[in-house]
Design a protein around this motif. Structure first.
Motif, mmCIF file in Angstrom:
data_model
loop_
_atom_site.group_PDB
_atom_site.id
_atom_site.type_symbol
_atom_site.label_atom_id
_atom_site.label_comp_id
_atom_site.label_asym_id
_atom_site.label_seq_id
_atom_site.Cartn_x
_atom_site.Cartn_y
_atom_site.Cartn_z
ATOM 1 N N LEU A 158 0.831 -1.209 0.000
ATOM 2 C CA LEU A 158 0.000 0.000 0.000
ATOM 3 C C LEU A 158 0.865 1.257 0.000
ATOM 4 O O LEU A 158 0.615 2.194 -0.766
ATOM 5 C CB LEU A 158 -0.960 0.002 1.196
ATOM 6 C CG LEU A 158 -1.914 1.191 1.278
ATOM 7 C CD1 LEU A 158 -2.761 1.316 0.018
ATOM 8 C CD2 LEU A 158 -2.793 1.064 2.514
ATOM 9 N N ALA A 159 1.899 1.275 0.823
ATOM 10 C CA ALA A 159 2.801 2.430 0.849
ATOM 11 C C ALA A 159 3.455 2.636 -0.515
ATOM 12 O O ALA A 159 3.554 3.765 -1.011
ATOM 13 C CB ALA A 159 3.863 2.254 1.936
ATOM 14 N N ASP A 160 3.877 1.548 -1.147
ATOM 15 C CA ASP A 160 4.499 1.647 -2.469
ATOM 16 C C ASP A 160 3.504 2.105 -3.525
ATOM 17 O O ASP A 160 3.843 2.906 -4.407
ATOM 18 C CB ASP A 160 5.118 0.306 -2.878
ATOM 19 C CG ASP A 160 6.384 -0.014 -2.099
ATOM 20 O OD1 ASP A 160 6.965 0.904 -1.477
ATOM 21 O OD2 ASP A 160 6.790 -1.189 -2.104
ATOM 22 N N LEU A 189 3.649 5.345 -5.885
ATOM 23 C CA LEU A 189 3.484 5.290 -7.333
ATOM 24 C C LEU A 189 2.356 6.189 -7.825
ATOM 25 O O LEU A 189 2.406 6.691 -8.951
ATOM 26 C CB LEU A 189 3.263 3.846 -7.789
ATOM 27 C CG LEU A 189 4.507 2.967 -7.712
ATOM 28 C CD1 LEU A 189 4.142 1.503 -7.954
ATOM 29 C CD2 LEU A 189 5.562 3.435 -8.702
ATOM 30 N N GLU A 190 1.340 6.415 -6.990
ATOM 31 C CA GLU A 190 0.306 7.385 -7.361
ATOM 32 C C GLU A 190 0.921 8.779 -7.521
ATOM 33 O O GLU A 190 0.551 9.522 -8.417
ATOM 34 C CB GLU A 190 -0.811 7.429 -6.320
ATOM 35 C CG GLU A 190 -1.807 6.319 -6.459
ATOM 36 C CD GLU A 190 -2.987 6.455 -5.507
ATOM 37 O OE1 GLU A 190 -2.935 7.280 -4.549
ATOM 38 O OE2 GLU A 190 -3.962 5.721 -5.708
ATOM 39 N N GLY A 191 1.874 9.099 -6.642
ATOM 40 C CA GLY A 191 2.584 10.371 -6.773
ATOM 41 C C GLY A 191 3.420 10.427 -8.031
ATOM 42 O O GLY A 191 3.473 11.465 -8.717
ATOM 43 N N VAL A 192 4.070 9.310 -8.364
ATOM 44 C CA VAL A 192 4.852 9.238 -9.602
ATOM 45 C C VAL A 192 3.919 9.443 -10.797
ATOM 46 O O VAL A 192 4.235 10.188 -11.733
ATOM 47 C CB VAL A 192 5.599 7.884 -9.710
ATOM 48 C CG1 VAL A 192 6.247 7.719 -11.077
ATOM 49 C CG2 VAL A 192 6.631 7.757 -8.595
ATOM 50 N N LEU A 193 2.765 8.801 -10.752
ATOM 51 C CA LEU A 193 1.770 8.941 -11.818
ATOM 52 C C LEU A 193 1.292 10.390 -11.935
ATOM 53 O O LEU A 193 1.197 10.927 -13.041
ATOM 54 C CB LEU A 193 0.591 8.001 -11.571
ATOM 55 C CG LEU A 193 -0.617 8.129 -12.500
ATOM 56 C CD1 LEU A 193 -0.218 7.889 -13.953
ATOM 57 C CD2 LEU A 193 -1.708 7.155 -12.066
ATOM 58 N N VAL A 225 -0.775 1.153 -10.671
ATOM 59 C CA VAL A 225 -1.483 1.689 -9.503
ATOM 60 C C VAL A 225 -2.804 0.954 -9.302
ATOM 61 O O VAL A 225 -3.135 0.536 -8.180
ATOM 62 C CB VAL A 225 -1.689 3.219 -9.638
ATOM 63 C CG1 VAL A 225 -2.664 3.742 -8.603
ATOM 64 C CG2 VAL A 225 -0.344 3.940 -9.519
ATOM 65 N N ASP A 226 -3.552 0.758 -10.377
ATOM 66 C CA ASP A 226 -4.820 0.022 -10.260
ATOM 67 C C ASP A 226 -4.588 -1.397 -9.753
ATOM 68 O O ASP A 226 -5.286 -1.866 -8.842
ATOM 69 C CB ASP A 226 -5.544 -0.029 -11.614
ATOM 70 C CG ASP A 226 -6.106 1.314 -12.044
ATOM 71 O OD1 ASP A 226 -6.187 2.235 -11.203
ATOM 72 O OD2 ASP A 226 -6.450 1.442 -13.243
ATOM 73 N N HIS A 227 -3.624 -2.066 -10.334
ATOM 74 C CA HIS A 227 -3.318 -3.435 -9.914
ATOM 75 C C HIS A 227 -2.847 -3.464 -8.460
ATOM 76 O O HIS A 227 -3.224 -4.364 -7.693
ATOM 77 C CB HIS A 227 -2.254 -4.048 -10.831
ATOM 78 C CG HIS A 227 -1.915 -5.448 -10.498
ATOM 79 N ND1 HIS A 227 -2.743 -6.510 -10.796
ATOM 80 C CD2 HIS A 227 -0.835 -5.981 -9.884
ATOM 81 C CE1 HIS A 227 -2.192 -7.632 -10.363
ATOM 82 N NE2 HIS A 227 -1.029 -7.342 -9.817
ATOM 83 N N GLY A 228 -2.038 -2.497 -8.076
ATOM 84 C CA GLY A 228 -1.562 -2.421 -6.698
ATOM 85 C C GLY A 228 -2.702 -2.276 -5.710
ATOM 86 O O GLY A 228 -2.722 -2.928 -4.660
ATOM 87 N N HIS A 229 -3.665 -1.411 -6.044
ATOM 88 C CA HIS A 229 -4.830 -1.256 -5.157
ATOM 89 C C HIS A 229 -5.641 -2.558 -5.100
ATOM 90 O O HIS A 229 -6.110 -2.951 -4.020
ATOM 91 C CB HIS A 229 -5.706 -0.085 -5.607
ATOM 92 C CG HIS A 229 -5.159 1.246 -5.195
ATOM 93 N ND1 HIS A 229 -5.007 1.614 -3.874
ATOM 94 C CD2 HIS A 229 -4.712 2.287 -5.932
ATOM 95 C CE1 HIS A 229 -4.492 2.831 -3.813
ATOM 96 N NE2 HIS A 229 -4.302 3.266 -5.043
ATOM 97 N N LEU A 256 -7.122 -7.661 -2.089
ATOM 98 C CA LEU A 256 -7.005 -9.124 -1.956
ATOM 99 C C LEU A 256 -6.267 -9.508 -0.674
ATOM 100 O O LEU A 256 -6.643 -10.473 0.013
ATOM 101 C CB LEU A 256 -6.298 -9.713 -3.171
ATOM 102 C CG LEU A 256 -7.074 -9.655 -4.493
ATOM 103 C CD1 LEU A 256 -6.178 -10.077 -5.649
ATOM 104 C CD2 LEU A 256 -8.320 -10.515 -4.426
ATOM 105 N N LEU A 257 -5.222 -8.772 -0.361
ATOM 106 C CA LEU A 257 -4.472 -9.053 0.868
ATOM 107 C C LEU A 257 -5.324 -8.770 2.105
ATOM 108 O O LEU A 257 -5.274 -9.523 3.084
ATOM 109 C CB LEU A 257 -3.166 -8.255 0.895
ATOM 110 C CG LEU A 257 -2.105 -8.765 -0.078
ATOM 111 C CD1 LEU A 257 -1.022 -7.711 -0.286
ATOM 112 C CD2 LEU A 257 -1.509 -10.067 0.423
#
Length: 135
Positions: free
Chosen positions: A80-82, A86-90, A110-114, A119-120
């Motif tokens: 989540l932190a990463d 990455l949202e900031g990078v985007l 970002v979408d996949h990360g969320h 899921l986690l």
């Protein structure tokens, strides 16, 4: 300001140079696909080399449903932190009108990360449910 051209250095020595630079908070950008591919290969090899140790430790340690929970929570927190980073990078890529393909790839990540954090979270909830049921 463009960084100076990179001198060809063996991968292990370059890794040490990157590690030393990281101690000072510096990051290096790679200008060729060959350099990026070499770094990605090195990352993968390192992760897979360590994987058997993780599997053995996890097998020994995770003997109950609740024992699984802390590790999954830790992974979710790191991801989540990463993803938020990455949202900031985007946002920066969008603000500076960087290459559309890059922006699209970052959006996908970002979408996949969320989705992965959801899921986690579900897996963490399953540890409690399984424990309550008697697993």
């Amino acid at each position: 300001m463009k960084p100076p051209p990179e001198v060809t250095v063996p991968l292990t020595r370059r890794s040490l140079m990157d590690a030393a630079a990281a101690c000072f908070g510096w990051r290096r950008a790679y200008e060729t696909t060959m350099q990026v591919d070499a770094l990605l290969t090195e990352q993968s090899e390192t992760a897979y080399r360590q994987a058997p140790d993780h599997a053995a430790l996890a097998t020994e340690k995770n003997t109950t449903t609740l024992a699984v929970q802390p590790g999954v929570l830790d992974v979710r927190g790191r991801i989540l932190a990463d993803v938020l980073y990455l949202e900031g990078v985007l946002a920066g890529a969008r603000a500076h009108d960087l290459a559309p393909e890059l922006t699209q790839r970052l959006e996908d990540v970002v979408d996949h990360g969320h989705e992965l954090t959801v899921l986690l979270a579900d897996a963490v909830r399953a540890t409690v449910t399984a424990h309550t049921i008697g697993g």
